[in-house]
Design a protein around this motif. Structure first.
Motif, PDB file in Angstrom:
ATOM      1  N   UNK A  80       0.847  -1.184   0.000  1.00  0.00           N
ATOM      2  CA  UNK A  80       0.000   0.000   0.000  1.00  0.00           C
ATOM      3  C   UNK A  80       0.885   1.237   0.000  1.00  0.00           C
ATOM      4  N   UNK A  81       0.504   2.190  -0.831  1.00  0.00           N
ATOM      5  CA  UNK A  81       1.239   3.446  -0.931  1.00  0.00           C
ATOM      6  C   UNK A  81       0.266   4.599  -0.718  1.00  0.00           C
ATOM      7  N   UNK A  82       0.657   5.511   0.159  1.00  0.00           N
ATOM      8  CA  UNK A  82      -0.059   6.777   0.303  1.00  0.00           C
ATOM      9  C   UNK A  82       0.863   7.839  -0.307  1.00  0.00           C
ATOM     10  N   UNK A  83       0.403   8.419  -1.393  1.00  0.00           N
ATOM     11  CA  UNK A  83       1.194   9.303  -2.246  1.00  0.00           C
ATOM     12  C   UNK A  83       0.582  10.699  -2.182  1.00  0.00           C
ATOM     13  N   UNK A  84       1.367  11.677  -1.717  1.00  0.00           N
ATOM     14  CA  UNK A  84       0.889  13.052  -1.572  1.00  0.00           C
ATOM     15  C   UNK A  84       1.682  13.980  -2.478  1.00  0.00           C
ATOM     16  N   UNK A  85       0.990  14.968  -3.050  1.00  0.00           N
ATOM     17  CA  UNK A  85       1.730  15.965  -3.819  1.00  0.00           C
ATOM     18  C   UNK A  85       1.006  17.298  -3.856  1.00  0.00           C
ATOM     19  N   UNK A  86       1.830  18.332  -3.861  1.00  0.00           N
ATOM     20  CA  UNK A  86       1.369  19.705  -3.966  1.00  0.00           C
ATOM     21  C   UNK A  86       1.513  20.141  -5.424  1.00  0.00           C
ATOM     22  N   UNK A  87       0.571  20.983  -5.886  1.00  0.00           N
ATOM     23  CA  UNK A  87       0.624  21.516  -7.251  1.00  0.00           C
ATOM     24  C   UNK A  87       0.587  23.033  -7.205  1.00  0.00           C
ATOM     25  N   UNK A  88       1.275  23.663  -8.132  1.00  0.00           N
ATOM     26  CA  UNK A  88       1.283  25.127  -8.163  1.00  0.00           C
ATOM     27  C   UNK A  88       0.234  25.692  -9.116  1.00  0.00           C
ATOM     28  N   UNK A  89      -0.620  24.827  -9.646  1.00  0.00           N
ATOM     29  CA  UNK A  89      -1.695  25.267 -10.527  1.00  0.00           C
ATOM     30  C   UNK A  89      -2.854  24.303 -10.356  1.00  0.00           C
ATOM     31  N   UNK A  90      -4.046  24.773 -10.585  1.00  0.00           N
ATOM     32  CA  UNK A  90      -5.220  23.939 -10.409  1.00  0.00           C
ATOM     33  C   UNK A  90      -5.363  22.937 -11.552  1.00  0.00           C
ATOM     34  N   UNK A  91      -5.928  21.795 -11.236  1.00  0.00           N
ATOM     35  CA  UNK A  91      -6.191  20.760 -12.233  1.00  0.00           C
ATOM     36  C   UNK A  91      -7.216  21.273 -13.247  1.00  0.00           C
ATOM     37  N   UNK A  92      -6.984  20.952 -14.521  1.00  0.00           N
ATOM     38  CA  UNK A  92      -7.903  21.307 -15.590  1.00  0.00           C
ATOM     39  C   UNK A  92      -7.983  20.126 -16.547  1.00  0.00           C
TER      40      UNK A  92
END
Length: 182
Positions: free
Chosen positions: A127-139
């Protein structure tokens, strides 16, 4: 925090300082002042995402195009992944080069992926819990990608073919050659 330049331009491995004692451990997952000081980049993250994956899952290679391109700061809270990035920026000296790195809940390392990179990962643990921050909103309209098993990239995902779990969407992404001809 220790920042190490990867072989790809503007892409960094970030090693946080972890404080451990008899209670467990503590570390900052992000500090904008330290990030800017160590990378020279002034990134403002606007969205945090999390996925949970099982052994053998391959996600990628994804990116967003145009005004919705995203830089990402990636970490694994639990488990272990092989994280893979490909520089898709035509004006970069590392254009079409790739880099892979093991991220885990044990090493607490992070990977900064700049805008213009394709990104993917495979789950190497149950099991993997994968986190990430983005500098732009998803489109959704700006989604793009390269098929994970592209012959030109020849990525070793570290998972036997019979154990690979790949979404239909990811299996149907274009090859690198087909994408470059679009």
């Amino acid at each position: 925090m220790i920042c190490k330049q990867t072989p790809l331009n503007d892409c960094f491995i970030i090693e946080p300082k972890v404080f451990e004692d008899e209670r467990g451990s503590f570390f900052e997952t992000f500090n904008s002042k330290d990030f800017k000081k160590n990378t020279g980049l002034n990134i403002v993250f606007v969205q945090d995402n999390q996925s949970i994956s099982h052994y053998g899952t391959i996600r990628g290679l994804h990116f967003q195009e145009g005004e919705f391109a995203q830089a990402k700061l990636i970490r694994v809270a639990k488990g272990e992944v092989l994280d893979v990035v490909v520089d898709m920026r035509p004006n970069s000296s590392t254009y079409l080069k790739q880099f892979s790195y093991l991220l885990s809940g044990e090493n607490n390392h992070q990977l900064f992926v700049p805008r213009g990179f394709a990104h993917g990962f495979t789950s190497l643990s149950n099991e993997v819990v994968f986190d990430y921050k983005c500098d732009n909103f998803y489109n959704k309209a700006s989604e793009s990608g390269i098929v994970f098993n592209d012959k030109a990239l020849n990525i070793d995902w570290k998972i036997p073919k019979d154990d690979q779990i790949v979404s239909e969407k990811d299996q149907n992404l274009p090859s690198l050659d087909a994408y470059l001809k679009l």
